[in-house]
Motif scaffolding. Structure first.
Motif, PDB file in Angstrom:
ATOM      1  N   ARG A   1     100.858   5.103  66.925  1.00 40.41           N
ATOM      2  CA  ARG A   1      99.875   5.190  65.840  1.00 40.41           C
ATOM      3  C   ARG A   1     100.493   4.806  64.494  1.00 40.41           C
ATOM      4  NH1 ARG A   1      97.553  10.842  68.279  1.00 40.41           N
ATOM      5  NH2 ARG A   1      96.083   9.920  69.770  1.00 40.41           N
ATOM      6  N   GLU A   2     101.778   5.150  64.327  1.00 39.94           N
ATOM      7  CA  GLU A   2     102.455   4.759  63.096  1.00 39.94           C
ATOM      8  C   GLU A   2     102.613   3.248  63.031  1.00 39.94           C
ATOM      9  OE1 GLU A   2     104.486   4.973  59.439  1.00 39.94           O
ATOM     10  OE2 GLU A   2     103.042   6.255  60.484  1.00 39.94           O
ATOM     11  N   ASP A   3     102.923   2.629  64.180  1.00 36.35           N
ATOM     12  CA  ASP A   3     103.009   1.161  64.215  1.00 36.35           C
ATOM     13  C   ASP A   3     101.651   0.549  63.880  1.00 36.35           C
ATOM     14  OD1 ASP A   3     105.655   1.294  64.912  1.00 36.35           O
ATOM     15  OD2 ASP A   3     105.319   1.022  67.064  1.00 36.35           O
ATOM     16  N   ALA A   4     100.586   1.137  64.431  1.00 40.22           N
ATOM     17  CA  ALA A   4      99.245   0.633  64.138  1.00 40.22           C
ATOM     18  C   ALA A   4      98.930   0.776  62.655  1.00 40.22           C
ATOM     19  CB  ALA A   4      98.213   1.382  64.973  1.00 40.22           C
ATOM     20  N   ARG A   5      99.354   1.891  62.077  1.00 40.38           N
ATOM     21  CA  ARG A   5      99.102   2.093  60.634  1.00 40.38           C
ATOM     22  C   ARG A   5      99.782   1.013  59.803  1.00 40.38           C
ATOM     23  NH1 ARG A   5     101.588   3.944  56.295  1.00 40.38           N
ATOM     24  NH2 ARG A   5     103.486   4.433  57.473  1.00 40.38           N
ATOM     25  N   LYS A   6     101.037   0.697  60.131  1.00 36.88           N
ATOM     26  CA  LYS A   6     101.771  -0.310  59.364  1.00 36.88           C
ATOM     27  C   LYS A   6     101.112  -1.683  59.502  1.00 36.88           C
ATOM     28  CE  LYS A   6     106.225   2.071  59.736  1.00 36.88           C
ATOM     29  NZ  LYS A   6     107.598   2.035  60.321  1.00 36.88           N
TER      30      LYS A   6
ATOM     31  N   ASP B   1      92.855  -9.199  64.732  1.00 36.49           N
ATOM     32  CA  ASP B   1      94.155  -8.511  64.669  1.00 36.49           C
ATOM     33  C   ASP B   1      93.959  -7.009  64.488  1.00 36.49           C
ATOM     34  OD1 ASP B   1      95.381 -10.929  64.933  1.00 36.49           O
ATOM     35  OD2 ASP B   1      95.811 -11.174  62.783  1.00 36.49           O
ATOM     36  N   TRP B   2      92.962  -6.670  63.698  1.00 29.54           N
ATOM     37  CA  TRP B   2      92.677  -5.231  63.481  1.00 29.54           C
ATOM     38  C   TRP B   2      92.327  -4.538  64.800  1.00 29.54           C
ATOM     39  CZ3 TRP B   2      92.417  -2.222  58.949  1.00 29.54           C
ATOM     40  CH2 TRP B   2      91.853  -0.949  59.115  1.00 29.54           C
ATOM     41  N   LYS B   3      91.451  -5.147  65.575  1.00 35.11           N
ATOM     42  CA  LYS B   3      91.046  -4.542  66.840  1.00 35.11           C
ATOM     43  C   LYS B   3      92.210  -4.465  67.821  1.00 35.11           C
ATOM     44  CE  LYS B   3      86.188  -5.936  66.547  1.00 35.11           C
ATOM     45  NZ  LYS B   3      85.101  -6.756  67.161  1.00 35.11           N
ATOM     46  N   ALA B   4      93.102  -5.470  67.772  1.00 32.65           N
ATOM     47  CA  ALA B   4      94.237  -5.488  68.694  1.00 32.65           C
ATOM     48  C   ALA B   4      95.322  -4.477  68.307  1.00 32.65           C
ATOM     49  CB  ALA B   4      94.845  -6.886  68.747  1.00 32.65           C
ATOM     50  N   ALA B   5      95.294  -4.014  67.077  1.00 27.42           N
ATOM     51  CA  ALA B   5      96.376  -3.135  66.595  1.00 27.42           C
ATOM     52  C   ALA B   5      96.297  -1.727  67.168  1.00 27.42           C
ATOM     53  CB  ALA B   5      96.345  -3.068  65.065  1.00 27.42           C
ATOM     54  N   GLY B   6      95.130  -1.317  67.648  1.00 28.41           N
ATOM     55  CA  GLY B   6      94.996   0.060  68.110  1.00 28.41           C
ATOM     56  C   GLY B   6      94.693   1.002  66.960  1.00 28.41           C
ATOM     57  N   ARG B   7      94.508   2.275  67.291  1.00 27.65           N
ATOM     58  CA  ARG B   7      94.132   3.250  66.265  1.00 27.65           C
ATOM     59  C   ARG B   7      95.363   3.835  65.578  1.00 27.65           C
ATOM     60  NH1 ARG B   7      89.144   4.971  65.656  1.00 27.65           N
ATOM     61  NH2 ARG B   7      89.852   6.910  64.724  1.00 27.65           N
TER      62      ARG B   7
ATOM     63  N   GLN C   1      96.795   6.987  62.845  1.00 21.67           N
ATOM     64  CA  GLN C   1      96.547   8.426  62.784  1.00 21.67           C
ATOM     65  C   GLN C   1      95.166   8.666  62.172  1.00 21.67           C
ATOM     66  OE1 GLN C   1      99.150   6.805  61.445  1.00 21.67           O
ATOM     67  NE2 GLN C   1     101.089   7.891  61.790  1.00 21.67           N
ATOM     68  N   ARG C   2      94.526   9.729  62.640  1.00 20.11           N
ATOM     69  CA  ARG C   2      93.154  10.010  62.222  1.00 20.11           C
ATOM     70  C   ARG C   2      93.025  10.070  60.705  1.00 20.11           C
ATOM     71  NH1 ARG C   2      90.441  15.094  64.963  1.00 20.11           N
ATOM     72  NH2 ARG C   2      90.801  13.734  66.753  1.00 20.11           N
ATOM     73  N   GLU C   3      94.022  10.672  60.039  1.00 19.76           N
ATOM     74  CA  GLU C   3      93.914  10.840  58.589  1.00 19.76           C
ATOM     75  C   GLU C   3      94.040   9.517  57.832  1.00 19.76           C
ATOM     76  OE1 GLU C   3      98.222  11.992  59.711  1.00 19.76           O
ATOM     77  OE2 GLU C   3      96.194  12.128  60.555  1.00 19.76           O
ATOM     78  N   HIS C   4      94.514   8.452  58.499  1.00 20.37           N
ATOM     79  CA  HIS C   4      94.665   7.149  57.842  1.00 20.37           C
ATOM     80  C   HIS C   4      93.607   6.141  58.283  1.00 20.37           C
ATOM     81  CE1 HIS C   4      98.445   8.428  56.141  1.00 20.37           C
ATOM     82  NE2 HIS C   4      99.001   8.605  57.324  1.00 20.37           N
TER      83      HIS C   4
ATOM     84  N   ASP D   1      90.282   5.995  58.909  1.00 17.67           N
ATOM     85  CA  ASP D   1      89.022   5.766  58.180  1.00 17.67           C
ATOM     86  C   ASP D   1      89.273   5.152  56.810  1.00 17.67           C
ATOM     87  OD1 ASP D   1      87.651   6.757  60.317  1.00 17.67           O
ATOM     88  OD2 ASP D   1      87.337   8.758  59.469  1.00 17.67           O
ATOM     89  N   ASP D   2      90.300   5.630  56.113  1.00 16.59           N
ATOM     90  CA  ASP D   2      90.596   5.099  54.776  1.00 16.59           C
ATOM     91  C   ASP D   2      90.991   3.628  54.849  1.00 16.59           C
ATOM     92  OD1 ASP D   2      91.197   5.414  51.865  1.00 16.59           O
ATOM     93  OD2 ASP D   2      93.223   4.911  52.564  1.00 16.59           O
ATOM     94  N   LEU D   3      91.839   3.276  55.830  1.00 14.45           N
ATOM     95  CA  LEU D   3      92.252   1.881  55.986  1.00 14.45           C
ATOM     96  C   LEU D   3      91.051   1.002  56.334  1.00 14.45           C
ATOM     97  CD1 LEU D   3      95.600   2.389  57.937  1.00 14.45           C
ATOM     98  CD2 LEU D   3      95.356   1.459  55.624  1.00 14.45           C
ATOM     99  N   TRP D   4      90.195   1.494  57.233  1.00 16.48           N
ATOM    100  CA  TRP D   4      89.028   0.716  57.620  1.00 16.48           C
ATOM    101  C   TRP D   4      88.098   0.492  56.426  1.00 16.48           C
ATOM    102  CZ3 TRP D   4      86.927  -2.677  60.557  1.00 16.48           C
ATOM    103  CH2 TRP D   4      85.534  -2.836  60.589  1.00 16.48           C
ATOM    104  N   ASN D   5      87.889   1.540  55.630  1.00 19.74           N
ATOM    105  CA  ASN D   5      87.008   1.403  54.464  1.00 19.74           C
ATOM    106  C   ASN D   5      87.551   0.353  53.484  1.00 19.74           C
ATOM    107  OD1 ASN D   5      85.169   3.282  55.406  1.00 19.74           O
ATOM    108  ND2 ASN D   5      86.203   5.000  54.387  1.00 19.74           N
ATOM    109  N   ARG D   6      88.871   0.331  53.294  1.00 22.39           N
ATOM    110  CA  ARG D   6      89.478  -0.664  52.395  1.00 22.39           C
ATOM    111  C   ARG D   6      89.355  -2.069  52.994  1.00 22.39           C
ATOM    112  NH1 ARG D   6      95.409   1.008  51.413  1.00 22.39           N
ATOM    113  NH2 ARG D   6      95.392  -0.988  50.288  1.00 22.39           N
ATOM    114  N   PHE D   7      89.627  -2.160  54.301  1.00 13.80           N
ATOM    115  CA  PHE D   7      89.566  -3.455  54.985  1.00 13.80           C
ATOM    116  C   PHE D   7      88.151  -4.012  54.945  1.00 13.80           C
ATOM    117  CE2 PHE D   7      89.194  -5.949  58.972  1.00 13.80           C
ATOM    118  CZ  PHE D   7      90.214  -6.886  58.753  1.00 13.80           C
ATOM    119  N   ARG D   8      87.221  -3.167  55.307  1.00 18.71           N
ATOM    120  CA  ARG D   8      85.823  -3.605  55.321  1.00 18.71           C
ATOM    121  C   ARG D   8      85.327  -3.867  53.899  1.00 18.71           C
ATOM    122  NH1 ARG D   8      82.916  -6.286  58.914  1.00 18.71           N
ATOM    123  NH2 ARG D   8      80.695  -6.054  58.522  1.00 18.71           N
TER     124      ARG D   8
END
Length: 409
Positions: A195-200, A231-237, A239-242, A244-251
């Motif tokens: 999940r940390e790799d996905a976050r990065k 690439d976003w979909k391939a990255a996996g999820r 951590q829960r606390e990150h 939604d915030d990352l998705w909102n910024r991306f979108r």
């Protein structure tokens, strides 16, 4: 001179008691009449009778220890042996002998009972250790963890064995718990690392998406956003606390770009309105696929709908979240069905569950045969011990069978 059946007083005031071995001097009396002398020492005898009676009652009705009872018996016996009372001393000695035998018998009973309890405690702890060592290899992290905590509570309720045996069993028990905790910690650490790799990865995607949001190279930038979404979909999820915030910024970055492009292409508003109508129809068509009853068919149908969806083009910005949300909800439901199907049909997990179930079933069958053999041989103690072990194995088997059912077999 004065006398009675058990004693006499001579002319010098010397008091004697009659025993099977002959007369024994009790003491000397100079303060009164011979009758008073005999009465005094007879009262001492009565006192011994009362004292023995009380001790007999204590031995019979209380948990007086054998050691304390023996000490009290010897104390009274010393008084009887010293012949300082007039009466049937032999009867008192016989009562003391009988009482001593009773105390010794009860001591042996308690010793045997204690040994039995120790054996039962040992068997119980050995069973707990065996179960803990099996659970140490489990991947049912929640259920096995809860069961191990329950075993600790059970252990605490059992009596201690001799120090060497108790320490050895506890070491094995503790080692099994530690091994399970270590494996569980490693498992979740691996998930956290993923999940940390996905976050990065997603933070880098967000940074690029935000850097592109003011671009006016409409075609190339829109294509790049599509690549970023893949690439976003391939990255996996993350951590829960990150997530939604990352998705909102991306979108949000994409929204900025596409909103600007929509303004430039204002003449396409009519086309986008028509697009919205078409996409709403497709969303309604996709929603009819729910609930998912045939995953393969639903997946193919949704793919076909989605291809038509992608071919339609953009819709008015203010309408996009709602209509896309409807499609996303259908897509998410199909993905959840896929995940459930994968978990149900995962051959490796199914094989592990089936293998564990088979092993436990073999162990249960073997124990039942051993119990029957022990009963037939008249060895009830062994049969009872094996029955307790069977209960623990059967509980594990029931749990394993339940887990296997989750895989559809």
């Amino acid at each position: 001179m004065s006398s009675d059946p058990w004693g006499r007083v001579d002319e010098t005031g010397t008091v004697y008691v009659r025993t099977a071995e002959g007369e024994k001097v009790v003491g000397s009396w100079q303060a009164g009449t011979p009758e008073e002398a005999l009465a005094y020492f007879e009262r001492k005898y009565e006192g011994l009778v009362v004292e023995i009676g009380l001790l007999e009652k204590r031995v019979k009705t209380t948990d007086l220890s054998a050691k304390d009872a023996q000490t009290a018996i010897e104390h009274i016996r010393q008084q009887v042996d010293e012949h300082h009372a007039v009466g049937d001393l032999a009867a008192l000695a016989a009562r003391l002998d009988k009482l001593a035998e009773s105390v010794e018998s009860r001591r042996e009973e308690r010793k045997a009972q204690k040994a039995k309890q120790a054996d039962e405690a040992r068997s119980a702890k050995e069973a707990l250790v065996a179960e803990a060592e099996e659970l140490a290899q489990s991947e049912q992290w929640r259920a096995a963890g809860e069961r191990l905590r329950s075993l600790v509570d059970t252990w605490k309720g059992l009596p201690r064995l001799d120090r060497k045996s108790d320490d050895e069993l506890w070491h094995r028990f503790s080692h099994a718990r530690s091994a399970f905790s270590k494996r569980r910690k490693a498992h979740f650490a691996q998930l956290d690392a993923q999940r940390e790799d996905a976050r990065k990865v997603k933070e880098r995607l967000v940074a690029e998406a935000e850097a592109l949001q003011n671009s006016t190279d409409w075609g190339a930038t829109a294509a790049r956003y599509r690549e970023l979404m893949a690439d976003w979909k391939a990255a996996g999820r993350a951590q829960r606390e990150h997530e939604d915030d990352l998705w909102n910024r991306f979108r949000g970055a994409q929204d900025v770009f596409f909103a600007a492009r929509s303004e430039v292409f204002a003449e396409r508003d009519a086309e986008q309105t028509e697009n919205l109508k078409l996409k709403e129809e497709l969303a309604a068509e996709a929603e009819k696929l729910l609930p998912v009853t045939d995953l393969k068919a639903a997946r193919a149908a949704f793919r076909a709908v989605n291809e038509r969806w992608e071919a339609i083009g953009h819709v008015p910005r203010d309408a996009r979240p709602k209509v896309e949300g409807r499609m996303h909800a259908v897509e998410r439901a199909i993905q959840e069905a896929e995940e459930a199907e994968w978990r149900r049909t995962n051959p490796e997990a199914r094989a592990r569950a089936a293998g564990l179930t088979g092993q436990l079933q073999d162990a249960v069958d073997k124990l039942r045969r051993q119990i029957d053999a022990a009963r037939a041989a008249g060895n009830d103690a062994k049969a009872d011990k094996l029955t307790k072990e069977l209960e623990g194995r059967q509980a594990l088997l029931d749990q394993a069978l339940k887990g296997l059912q989750e895989f559809g077999g």
